[in-house]
Design a protein around this motif. Structure first.
Motif, PDB file in Angstrom:
ATOM      1  N   ASN A 160       1.086  -1.352  -0.260  1.00 15.61           N
ATOM      2  CA  ASN A 160       0.229   0.408   0.217  1.00 15.61           C
ATOM      3  C   ASN A 160       0.683   0.858  -0.371  1.00 15.61           C
ATOM      4  O   ASN A 160       1.747   1.486  -0.046  1.00 15.61           O
ATOM      5  N   LEU A 161       0.079   3.026  -0.042  1.00 16.19           N
ATOM      6  CA  LEU A 161       0.768   3.685  -0.117  1.00 16.19           C
ATOM      7  C   LEU A 161       1.639   3.898   0.765  1.00 16.19           C
ATOM      8  O   LEU A 161       2.901   4.563   0.704  1.00 16.19           O
ATOM      9  N   ILE A 162       1.349   3.322   2.398  1.00 13.43           N
ATOM     10  CA  ILE A 162       2.092   3.586   3.217  1.00 13.43           C
ATOM     11  C   ILE A 162       3.844   3.156   3.140  1.00 13.43           C
ATOM     12  O   ILE A 162       4.395   3.785   3.374  1.00 13.43           O
ATOM     13  N   THR A 163       3.728   2.178   2.926  1.00 13.44           N
ATOM     14  CA  THR A 163       4.975   0.671   2.564  1.00 13.44           C
ATOM     15  C   THR A 163       5.518   1.514   1.704  1.00 13.44           C
ATOM     16  O   THR A 163       6.860   2.010   1.546  1.00 13.44           O
ATOM     17  N   ARG A 164       5.079   1.834   0.609  1.00 17.05           N
ATOM     18  CA  ARG A 164       6.102   2.217  -0.687  1.00 17.05           C
ATOM     19  C   ARG A 164       6.775   3.894  -0.053  1.00 17.05           C
ATOM     20  O   ARG A 164       7.617   3.963  -0.369  1.00 17.05           O
ATOM     21  N   ILE A 165       5.616   4.245   0.438  1.00 14.08           N
ATOM     22  CA  ILE A 165       6.511   5.944   0.970  1.00 14.08           C
ATOM     23  C   ILE A 165       7.599   5.949   2.009  1.00 14.08           C
ATOM     24  O   ILE A 165       8.546   5.986   1.904  1.00 14.08           O
ATOM     25  N   LYS A 166       7.330   5.039   2.793  1.00 17.60           N
ATOM     26  CA  LYS A 166       8.125   4.125   3.768  1.00 17.60           C
ATOM     27  C   LYS A 166       9.730   3.871   2.472  1.00 17.60           C
ATOM     28  O   LYS A 166      10.534   4.159   3.737  1.00 17.60           O
ATOM     29  N   ALA A 167       9.140   2.978   1.710  1.00 19.24           N
ATOM     30  CA  ALA A 167      10.166   2.428   1.168  1.00 19.24           C
ATOM     31  C   ALA A 167      11.477   3.307   0.310  1.00 19.24           C
ATOM     32  O   ALA A 167      12.421   3.688   0.479  1.00 19.24           O
ATOM     33  N   PHE A 168      10.659   3.953   0.051  1.00 18.22           N
ATOM     34  CA  PHE A 168      11.169   5.799  -0.362  1.00 18.22           C
ATOM     35  C   PHE A 168      12.200   6.758   0.152  1.00 18.22           C
ATOM     36  O   PHE A 168      13.264   6.717  -0.527  1.00 18.22           O
ATOM     37  N   ILE A 169      12.032   6.660   1.892  1.00 21.70           N
ATOM     38  CA  ILE A 169      12.813   7.719   2.797  1.00 21.70           C
ATOM     39  C   ILE A 169      14.421   6.689   2.596  1.00 21.70           C
ATOM     40  O   ILE A 169      15.383   7.404   2.213  1.00 21.70           O
TER      41      ILE A 169
END
Lengths: 281, 255
Positions: free
Chosen positions: B181-190
């Motif tokens: 989901n979006l949260i996981t993707r944002i977390k992976a982006f950092i």
């Protein structure tokens, strides 16, 4: 004919308290192949950059002493002026590609265009550099499509095309596989045989021992020794300077076998074979 | 080699033309419909651009761009057709929506102008190597530094993207969740930002040094490996286009 003179060179990077180069003095003659060795942070790269004007012109910082490259005092001339006398090749072949040229041929031309070389002369110099580095078959390829070894040879060709009398290589094989490294060493050896003065910082001691005429041993920014590979690698205190001698030297030292008629240990496979008096497989 | 350039390598007389003539054409396509704001003039200019795209054998590559532009233009047609001040003559009724002739005509004019200008730009972009364009401009006085920045983007950005995917693969291989989901993707982006940004800075410094030692900042005149691309048609085309613009201007002043 002396090509490089370093006279009491001292240098400190901006924001650093420690001298990166301290009291460096040496001379290099035309056509010599010099190896620079030492542990990490010994000052090898800084010295390479000091020979091509990047120190102090690119890095700034505190600078003392003098460096003459083919008669030009480095501090008094721009990097572009020095580039006609001494070229430098860096570790990472990828970042040496300009990114603005679509073919190997155009990539080599980049430096010559900047220096305002006439087109016919430019083509001659590019062809010569490509032939020397054995990359003529890659002429139309995109620089970023090449292998690491090919890209590094292209980087060297780009410098050679500018026709410098001195070429400085800062660990040019550190990111290459054994095959790529050998390609680069053979290419540089060829240059040296043609009278180009070569200065190479390198960690691969077997190669340094095999190809270099003399070796400059650095430690903490100071010159510890500047002598032939045999003399340097026969020193008992190499370990304290973070240098591991070639495997052939270590084996012969263990066996107590020296080169006949000298006080030096063998540094290459051939010397070790001769000294051991039997075929080493 | 991945490239972000839209250049399409074809064999056509448009490809053979020099980049400067194509820049003249863009200027012509923008100025003439502005100076002579009648629908027929704009229509002629738009057709000219489309015919040139067809002759250059790149119309198929231009279609997606036109489609994208038309999606935006539909909103212009709807808004102008319904609400343009001065709308009087009813043209079409669809349920409660009333489209007016004046608004629709205005929207048509805007659509044609945009088609004309986008077409002219596409002729340049699709039939000219970016390096040829920049080199032509540098020959005419553009700073080589600016030229370098523009041209290197085409190759360095794709290289940075591939470095980024290598870093992502490396992080994924060590167990970082990058999909979901979006949260996981944002977390992976950092965690991706550090290595990518720092890596790019180091690479930029190294590339700057490599450029320096290849005389990038050398004083004096630059030379060029390639001879400038010119065609016998270049000068007549440039003069012709300029003449039409001047004539359009004079015509406008007189009428």
């Amino acid at each position: 004919m002396t090509k490089i003179i370093a006279d009491n060179l001292k240098y400190k990077y901006p924001l650093s308290d420690k001298l990166a180069l301290d009291n460096i003095s040496f001379k290099v003659e035309k056509g010599e192949f010099i190896g620079i060795i030492g542990a990490n942070k010994a000052g090898k790269s800084t010295l390479c950059q000091a020979l091509t004007g990047l120190v102090p012109h690119f890095y700034k910082g505190a600078y003392g002493g003098k460096v003459f490259v083919d008669g030009l005092e480095v501090k008094e001339h721009s990097i572009a002026e020095i580039s006609l006398k001494a070229g430098i090749v860096f570790q990472n072949p990828f970042t040496q590609m300009t990114g603005s040229k679509m073919t190997v041929y155009e990539e080599i031309a980049f430096g010559l265009e900047n220096l305002g070389i006439a087109r016919e002369e430019m083509q001659k110099q590019i062809d010569h550099a490509m032939e020397l580095m054995d990359i003529a078959s890659l002429k139309e390829r995109n620089p970023f499509d090449l292998s690491g070894g090919q890209m590094q040879r292209l980087a060297i060709a780009s410098i050679i095309a500018m026709n410098p009398e001195i070429i400085v290589l800062d660990e040019p094989t550190s990111q290459l596989d054994p095959e790529g490294s050998e390609e680069v060493f053979l290419a540089v050896q060829l240059l040296s045989r043609q009278g180009v003065t070569v200065i190479m910082a390198e960690h691969k001691m077997e190669k340094v021992a095999k190809y270099c005429d003399r070796i400059l041993l650095l430690y903490n920014g100071e010159i510890i020794d500047f002598d032939t590979p045999g003399k340097i690698f026969s020193r008992d205190d190499l370990k304290q300077y973070g240098v591991v001698p070639p495997i052939f030297t270590s084996v012969c030292r263990e066996l107590g076998v020296k080169k006949s008629g000298t006080d030096e240990y063998p540094v290459t496979l051939e010397e070790a074979r001769a000294a051991l008096g039997r075929k080493v497989k | 080699m991945k490239q972000i350039s839209l250049y399409a390598d074809r064999n056509s007389f448009v490809h053979d033309l020099d980049p400067i003539s194509k820049l003249y054409y863009i200027l012509f396509s923008i100025l003439v419909p502005v100076i002579l704001p009648s629908i027929s003039v704009t229509l002629i200019c738009s057709f000219l651009s489309i015919i040139l795209l067809l002759l250059a054998k790149v119309f198929k590559k231009a279609l997606p761009v036109f489609l994208l532009v038309f999606i935006v233009l539909i909103t212009v047609v709807i808004i102008q057709g319904l609400f343009r001040p001065g709308n009087e003559t009813i043209f079409l009724k669809i349920g409660p929506a009333v489209f007016y002739k004046e608004g629709l005509l205005y929207a048509l004019k805007v659509t044609l102008r945009v088609t004309d200008i986008v077409g002219a730009f596409l002729i340049l972009v699709l039939t000219t190597k970016p390096s040829d364009l920049v080199e032509s401009l540098v020959r005419r006085g553009l700073s080589p530094r600016i030229g370098y920045v523009v041209i290197s983007v085409f190759q360095i950005i794709p290289e940075m993207t591939s470095t980024m995917s290598t870093i992502m693969d490396a992080q994924r291989a060590r167990g970082l969740e990058t999909e979901g989901n979006l949260i996981t993707r944002i977390k992976a982006f950092i965690p991706l930002l550090g290595p990518v940004v720092l890596g790019s800075l180091v690479n930029t410094k190294e590339r700057a040094m490599a450029l320096e030692v290849r005389g990038f900042n050398a004083q004096g005149n630059k030379t060029f490996l390639n001879e400038e691309k010119t065609s016998v048609l270049s000068k007549p085309i440039q003069l012709g286009l300029l003449l039409i613009v001047v004539m359009a201007f004079v015509w406008r002043l007189l009428t």
